[in-house]
Write an enzyme that holds these catalytic residues in place. Structure first.
Site, PDB file in Angstrom:
ATOM      1  N   CYS A 310       0.873  -1.238  -0.421  1.00 55.17           N
ATOM      2  CA  CYS A 310       0.638   0.374  -0.022  1.00 55.17           C
ATOM      3  C   CYS A 310       0.801   1.646   0.179  1.00 55.17           C
ATOM      4  O   CYS A 310       0.938   1.967  -0.515  1.00 55.17           O
ATOM      5  CB  CYS A 310      -0.898   0.156   1.274  1.00 55.17           C
ATOM      6  N   HIS A 358      -2.956   1.382   7.420  1.00 57.71           N
ATOM      7  CA  HIS A 358      -3.022   0.977   5.204  1.00 57.71           C
ATOM      8  C   HIS A 358      -3.007   2.462   4.907  1.00 57.71           C
ATOM      9  O   HIS A 358      -3.696   3.250   5.648  1.00 57.71           O
ATOM     10  CB  HIS A 358      -4.014   0.574   5.109  1.00 57.71           C
ATOM     11  N   HIS A 370      -6.024   1.954  -4.356  1.00 59.34           N
ATOM     12  CA  HIS A 370      -4.723   1.504  -3.017  1.00 59.34           C
ATOM     13  C   HIS A 370      -4.531  -0.162  -3.802  1.00 59.34           C
ATOM     14  O   HIS A 370      -4.813  -0.896  -3.886  1.00 59.34           O
ATOM     15  CB  HIS A 370      -6.354   1.766  -1.945  1.00 59.34           C
TER      16      HIS A 370
END
Length: 398
Positions: A310, A358, A370
């Protein structure tokens, strides 16, 4: 070794068992318990589908957290490795210079030997434990020429600096070794979490997997609904801001027309408008990069070009826009200005969870690009993909 215990006579009571009948009953109970323990668990003992889902989600979250720690240690190790290489190169150069200084002093000693002057003192200098021991002898210093004294001074300086750099290099190597051990530990932690998650999923029946997929689809439908609602709110807000801007423009034009000095009613670009325009241009480049990565697999610790985690994706996206972001989510969240979710603009970074493990890049209309988790691919998804409460913050990086 021979036993010193006396043999037990028949009928002697064993501690805890008072009669043969009780002993038989106890042994029977143990056998039954053993059979029960060895028996396969019943369906009632199996975790529910919801429990498995939660466990797997938790494991993926923990793996992502471990991945960010791995990324941090890896970045630290890379920097330390470069520093060690630089120090070792420096030590090598200083050692060469030191050897050259030593050779020059040797040539002085040879010359003194040939002329028969000062042999004992020169030899003593070259063999002394430290140059300072030799300098304490004033009679030698008096005999030295200016060039010889300069050579001695240079030798002492080079020797001291080289020893200091060698010490620094040794300490840096020790630190690097420790960081490399931390890196191995972090990597092992990630692999263990992912392995456990895969094992749990492999034990699900086809029917359970179907139910899990249906639940996920329902979850995503709710996330899409929330994204649509956010898009509507942002559109209304932008419309209100545009109306306010036009009203200010009209008032400014009116004021300029009635100005007795005859000044022009034209307007100039405000600093905020200029800044917004500059950010939008950079964000467009970042989003173009992110979109080009859609479909590439998530791989923990990866920074492209074939796969990403990520933070590797967001770092790469903004690098394409000329903005350098730190490697980890923990550092990226500090690399800009925090804004409200309702104020999010395309290009902003959206961070998730209390431990900030994240991140995705906002593309507008409640959506982001993402790299979700292992086993998935870079994709567009609602910022509410894991519920509204999962959003930690939104950061504008440039």
């Amino acid at each position: 070794m021979a036993s010193h215990r006396k043999s037990r006579t028949p009928g002697t009571r064993v501690t805890g068992i008072r009669t043969p009948a009780l002993a038989t009953a106890a042994l029977t109970s143990v056998a039954l318990l053993s059979q029960t323990a060895d028996a396969a668990p019943s369906d009632d003992d199996r975790p529910s589908l919801e429990e498995v889902e939660k466990k797997v989600d938790d494991l993926y979250r923990q793996a992502e957290s471990a991945t960010e720690k791995y990324n941090a240690v890896k970045e630290k190790t890379t920097k330390q490795s470069k520093r060690v290489d630089t120090l070792l190169d420096d030590v090598a150069k200083r050692t060469q210079t030191l050897n050259e200084a030593r050779e020059e002093l040797g040539s002085f000693a040879a010359a003194q030997y040939r002329t028969g002057a000062g042999v004992p003192d020169t030899a003593t200098f070259l063999l002394a434990d430290s140059p300072q021991d030799f300098f304490d002898r004033d009679q030698l210093m008096d005999r030295m020429t200016g060039r010889q004294k300069a050579a001695v001074d240079d030798y002492v300086t080079q020797q001291s600096e080289t020893m200091e750099k060698r010490k620094e290099a040794t300490e840096s190597l020790a630190t690097l070794t420790e960081s490399q051990d931390d890196l191995k530990t972090a990597k092992a932690t990630v692999q263990k979490k992912l392995s456990t998650a895969r094992e749990l999923m492999s034990k699900l029946t086809a029917e359970e997997k179907a139910r899990l997929a249906a639940a996920e689809e329902k979850k995503q439908e709710e996330a899409a609904r929330k994204a649509t609602e956010l898009a509507r709110q942002q559109a209304e807000q932008q419309e209100a801001e545009e109306e306010a801007r036009q009203q200010r423009q009209a008032e400014s034009d009116s004021s300029g027309t009635s100005d007795s000095s005859g000044a022009s009613g034209s307007t100039s670009t405000t600093p905020s408008t200029s800044a917004d325009s500059s950010y939008a241009a950079k964000a467009e480049k970042a989003l173009a990069f992110a979109r080009a990565q859609i479909g590439k697999p998530y791989v923990w610790g990866a920074t492209g070009p074939g796969s990403y985690d990520c933070s590797g994706l967001t770092q790469g996206a903004w690098k394409a826009a000329g903005v350098s972001l730190p490697r980890t989510t923990y550092d990226q969240v500090e690399a800009g200005t925090t804004v409200a979710v309702s104020q999010a603009q395309p290009g902003d970074l959206v961070f998730f969870y209390d431990d900030i493990t994240h991140v995705g890049v906002y593309i507008g209309n409640g959506m982001m690009i993402h790299a979700p988790k292992p086993g998935t691919y870079v994709r567009e998804e609602s910022v509410f993909y894991d519920g509204e409460s999962s959003i930690h913050s939104v950061v504008r990086p440039a």
